[in-house]
Write a protein that holds these residues in place. Structure first.
Motif, PDB file in Angstrom:
ATOM      1  N   ASN A  37       0.810  -1.158  -0.069  1.00 21.96           N
ATOM      2  CA  ASN A  37       0.027  -0.016   0.012  1.00 21.96           C
ATOM      3  C   ASN A  37       0.794   1.281  -0.092  1.00 21.96           C
ATOM      4  O   ASN A  37       0.611   2.386   0.792  1.00 21.96           O
ATOM      5  CB  ASN A  37      -1.076   0.056   1.254  1.00 21.96           C
ATOM      6  CG  ASN A  37      -2.037  -1.338   1.030  1.00 21.96           C
ATOM      7  OD1 ASN A  37      -2.497  -1.257   0.205  1.00 21.96           O
ATOM      8  ND2 ASN A  37      -2.165  -1.820   2.293  1.00 21.96           N
ATOM      9  N   ARG A  38       1.770   1.204  -0.757  1.00 23.71           N
ATOM     10  CA  ARG A  38       2.682   2.562  -0.868  1.00 23.71           C
ATOM     11  C   ARG A  38       2.361   3.471  -2.095  1.00 23.71           C
ATOM     12  O   ARG A  38       1.478   2.965  -2.800  1.00 23.71           O
ATOM     13  CB  ARG A  38       4.304   1.902  -1.367  1.00 23.71           C
ATOM     14  CG  ARG A  38       5.064   0.802  -0.447  1.00 23.71           C
ATOM     15  CD  ARG A  38       5.272   1.377   0.926  1.00 23.71           C
ATOM     16  NE  ARG A  38       6.084   2.549   0.986  1.00 23.71           N
ATOM     17  CZ  ARG A  38       7.351   2.248   1.111  1.00 23.71           C
ATOM     18  NH1 ARG A  38       8.248   1.241   1.240  1.00 23.71           N
ATOM     19  NH2 ARG A  38       8.259   3.368   1.107  1.00 23.71           N
ATOM     20  N   LEU A  39       2.673   4.681  -1.931  1.00 19.63           N
ATOM     21  CA  LEU A  39       2.370   5.667  -2.943  1.00 19.63           C
ATOM     22  C   LEU A  39       3.683   6.249  -3.478  1.00 19.63           C
ATOM     23  O   LEU A  39       4.510   6.525  -2.860  1.00 19.63           O
ATOM     24  CB  LEU A  39       1.437   6.773  -2.203  1.00 19.63           C
ATOM     25  CG  LEU A  39       1.075   7.951  -3.249  1.00 19.63           C
ATOM     26  CD1 LEU A  39       0.173   7.493  -4.224  1.00 19.63           C
ATOM     27  CD2 LEU A  39       0.739   9.122  -2.457  1.00 19.63           C
ATOM     28  N   ILE A  40       3.658   6.369  -4.883  1.00 20.05           N
ATOM     29  CA  ILE A  40       4.788   6.620  -5.573  1.00 20.05           C
ATOM     30  C   ILE A  40       4.428   8.076  -6.156  1.00 20.05           C
ATOM     31  O   ILE A  40       3.177   8.095  -7.004  1.00 20.05           O
ATOM     32  CB  ILE A  40       5.204   5.783  -6.745  1.00 20.05           C
ATOM     33  CG1 ILE A  40       5.531   4.539  -6.206  1.00 20.05           C
ATOM     34  CG2 ILE A  40       6.333   6.328  -7.403  1.00 20.05           C
ATOM     35  CD1 ILE A  40       6.158   3.453  -7.189  1.00 20.05           C
ATOM     36  N   GLU A  75       1.016  -4.442 -11.754  1.00 17.19           N
ATOM     37  CA  GLU A  75       1.483  -5.605 -10.938  1.00 17.19           C
ATOM     38  C   GLU A  75       1.668  -5.542  -9.450  1.00 17.19           C
ATOM     39  O   GLU A  75       1.419  -6.711  -8.748  1.00 17.19           O
ATOM     40  CB  GLU A  75       2.987  -5.942 -11.751  1.00 17.19           C
ATOM     41  CG  GLU A  75       2.558  -6.509 -13.292  1.00 17.19           C
ATOM     42  CD  GLU A  75       4.028  -6.855 -14.057  1.00 17.19           C
ATOM     43  OE1 GLU A  75       4.881  -7.288 -13.316  1.00 17.19           O
ATOM     44  OE2 GLU A  75       4.324  -6.374 -14.983  1.00 17.19           O
ATOM     45  N   ALA A  76       2.074  -4.370  -9.135  1.00 11.33           N
ATOM     46  CA  ALA A  76       2.456  -4.263  -7.786  1.00 11.33           C
ATOM     47  C   ALA A  76       1.074  -3.460  -6.994  1.00 11.33           C
ATOM     48  O   ALA A  76       1.207  -3.683  -5.679  1.00 11.33           O
ATOM     49  CB  ALA A  76       3.360  -3.345  -7.689  1.00 11.33           C
ATOM     50  N   HIS A  77       0.094  -3.013  -7.763  1.00  9.31           N
ATOM     51  CA  HIS A  77      -0.934  -2.331  -7.181  1.00  9.31           C
ATOM     52  C   HIS A  77      -0.718  -1.212  -6.081  1.00  9.31           C
ATOM     53  O   HIS A  77      -1.304  -1.116  -4.907  1.00  9.31           O
ATOM     54  CB  HIS A  77      -2.005  -3.534  -6.521  1.00  9.31           C
ATOM     55  CG  HIS A  77      -2.177  -4.519  -7.053  1.00  9.31           C
ATOM     56  ND1 HIS A  77      -3.064  -4.497  -8.415  1.00  9.31           N
ATOM     57  CD2 HIS A  77      -2.011  -5.914  -7.449  1.00  9.31           C
ATOM     58  CE1 HIS A  77      -3.424  -5.560  -9.146  1.00  9.31           C
ATOM     59  NE2 HIS A  77      -2.615  -6.555  -8.404  1.00  9.31           N
ATOM     60  N   CYS A  78       0.260  -0.511  -6.433  1.00  7.17           N
ATOM     61  CA  CYS A  78       0.790   0.514  -5.637  1.00  7.17           C
ATOM     62  C   CYS A  78       0.289   1.867  -6.399  1.00  7.17           C
ATOM     63  O   CYS A  78      -0.015   2.112  -7.343  1.00  7.17           O
ATOM     64  CB  CYS A  78       2.414   0.618  -5.386  1.00  7.17           C
ATOM     65  SG  CYS A  78       3.007   1.061  -7.190  1.00  7.17           S
ATOM     66  N   GLY A  79      -0.269   2.893  -5.519  1.00  5.66           N
ATOM     67  CA  GLY A  79      -0.658   3.967  -5.690  1.00  5.66           C
ATOM     68  C   GLY A  79       0.482   4.819  -6.467  1.00  5.66           C
ATOM     69  O   GLY A  79       1.564   4.803  -6.219  1.00  5.66           O
ATOM     70  N   ILE A  80      -0.023   5.798  -7.586  1.00  4.34           N
ATOM     71  CA  ILE A  80       0.751   6.419  -8.238  1.00  4.34           C
ATOM     72  C   ILE A  80       0.368   7.888  -8.699  1.00  4.34           C
ATOM     73  O   ILE A  80      -0.673   8.072  -9.248  1.00  4.34           O
ATOM     74  CB  ILE A  80       1.258   5.872  -9.635  1.00  4.34           C
ATOM     75  CG1 ILE A  80       2.160   4.385  -9.502  1.00  4.34           C
ATOM     76  CG2 ILE A  80       2.145   6.780 -10.523  1.00  4.34           C
ATOM     77  CD1 ILE A  80       2.220   3.849 -10.458  1.00  4.34           C
ATOM     78  N   VAL A  81       1.065   8.739  -8.296  1.00  2.32           N
ATOM     79  CA  VAL A  81       0.498  10.384  -8.867  1.00  2.32           C
ATOM     80  C   VAL A  81       1.490  10.932  -9.849  1.00  2.32           C
ATOM     81  O   VAL A  81       2.686  10.732  -9.694  1.00  2.32           O
ATOM     82  CB  VAL A  81       0.490  11.354  -7.734  1.00  2.32           C
ATOM     83  CG1 VAL A  81       0.095  12.679  -8.072  1.00  2.32           C
ATOM     84  CG2 VAL A  81      -0.556  10.680  -6.611  1.00  2.32           C
ATOM     85  N   LEU A  82       1.065  11.069 -11.157  1.00  2.00           N
ATOM     86  CA  LEU A  82       1.810  11.744 -11.871  1.00  2.00           C
ATOM     87  C   LEU A  82       1.463  13.306 -11.944  1.00  2.00           C
ATOM     88  O   LEU A  82       0.564  13.696 -12.150  1.00  2.00           O
ATOM     89  CB  LEU A  82       1.505  11.186 -13.259  1.00  2.00           C
ATOM     90  CG  LEU A  82       1.824   9.786 -13.594  1.00  2.00           C
ATOM     91  CD1 LEU A  82       1.210   9.391 -14.907  1.00  2.00           C
ATOM     92  CD2 LEU A  82       3.179   9.488 -13.502  1.00  2.00           C
ATOM     93  N   SER A  83       2.723  14.226 -11.679  1.00  3.44           N
ATOM     94  CA  SER A  83       2.534  15.458 -11.834  1.00  3.44           C
ATOM     95  C   SER A  83       3.435  16.096 -12.815  1.00  3.44           C
ATOM     96  O   SER A  83       4.699  15.674 -13.235  1.00  3.44           O
ATOM     97  CB  SER A  83       2.931  16.047 -10.278  1.00  3.44           C
ATOM     98  OG  SER A  83       2.757  17.447 -10.251  1.00  3.44           O
TER      99      SER A  83
END
Length: 302
Positions: free
Chosen positions: A166-169, A191-199
């Motif tokens: 449950n990490r956020l990148i 594949e990892a189901h981690c959160g990602i924010v693109l800015s």
């Protein structure tokens, strides 16, 4: 002979909280040289060491006296939009996009979220970090893992590390990323189901929304449900909270500048002008802002 320099650097370390290791990085002298100089045991050219330290102090002391007086304002519209992307992606392990005007506070808000929440990996793309291998390698380094040489092994390492965590990148300046890099980020989310924010700026937004960029960007766009845009548009109330204690004339001047240029520009101008006013033992006035703008930007607003 060099006791005054030793006392000055010791006092500076106490006031700034900097260690000898940090001073070594900033001054450019080995830690051992600084330690020996402070203990009067350096066998080399003490005159040259003292000169280097004094040159460093001449600027660094001034930095300690820089007037800030700027508040982080979590209720700024742009900040709320950016933080919403972070909350959403972190909670739902999904991808979100925040884009818009440069200097509108995206990075400040993203850093605030990273500083106030656990499990956040904050990386920044740039002109040299554009490829899939580069951005995945940077994420891997942030995780404290050795970066494998092959991209497949790199992806496997990240998936193993991030799955179920449950990490956020957060990837700032994501407009630098190539299509291949964006696809790799999408694969990491899959594949990892981690959160990602693109800015990033409007380039990344246009690429994902425009049909002319083709099927590949369509695949990325359809994965992003939350897409927020921010602009250099502010209210007087927001500026009053960001710059507390200023009179209405100064607020009006900074508001006009923030909307015409950027909030980042207004902040920088305020910091320098406030420093000038403090040195003159005067309250900050529009004159200080106008003179500083002319000096820094070469022009003033009408």
């Amino acid at each position: 002979m060099f006791e005054s320099t030793r006392q000055a650097i010791t006092a500076f370390m106490e006031e700034s909280g900097k260690s000898q290791r940090q001073l070594s990085k900033e001054i450019g002298l080995p830690t051992s040289v600084i330690s020996q100089f402070l203990n009067s045991t350096y066998p080399g050219d003490n005159q040259e060491v003292a000169k280097t330290i004094e040159q460093y102090l001449s600027v660094s002391k001034e930095r300690l006296n820089i007037v800030s007086g700027i508040n982080f304002y979590p209720d700024l519209y742009n900040t709320k939009e950016t933080l919403f992307c972070c909350y959403y992606s972190h909670r739902h392990n999904d991808i979100s996009l925040i884009s818009g005007d440069a200097g509108a506070g995206k990075t400040t808000a993203l850093q605030y979220y990273a500083d106030t929440h656990t499990g956040v990996i904050f990386v920044t793309a740039n002109a040299y970090i554009t490829t899939a291998t580069a951005i995945l390698g940077l994420i891997c380094k942030k995780l404290g893992r050795q970066v494998p040489g092959r991209r497949a092994a790199l992806m496997n390492t990240l998936v193993e590390q991030l799955s179920g965590a449950n990490r956020l990148i957060i990837i700032d300046e994501a407009d630098h990323l190539s299509l291949d890099a964006l696809q790799a980020v999408r694969n990491l989310n899959d594949e990892a189901h981690c959160g990602i924010v693109l800015s990033g700026n409007d380039k990344i937004y246009r690429q994902m929304l425009s049909p002319r960029w083709g099927y590949e960007f369509e695949q990325i766009r359809t994965r992003i449900i939350v897409r927020k845009k921010v602009y250099n548009e502010y209210t007087e109330k927001e500026l009053e909270t960001i710059f507390p204690g200023l009179n209405q004339a100064c607020i009006g001047y900074l508001l006009k500048l923030a909307c015409a240029e950027s909030l980042r520009t207004a902040r920088k101008l305020y910091e320098v002008a406030a420093e000038v006013a403090a040195a003159q033992k005067q309250a900050l006035a529009v004159k200080h802002l106008r003179d500083t703008q002319k000096q820094l930007l070469g022009e003033v607003m009408g």
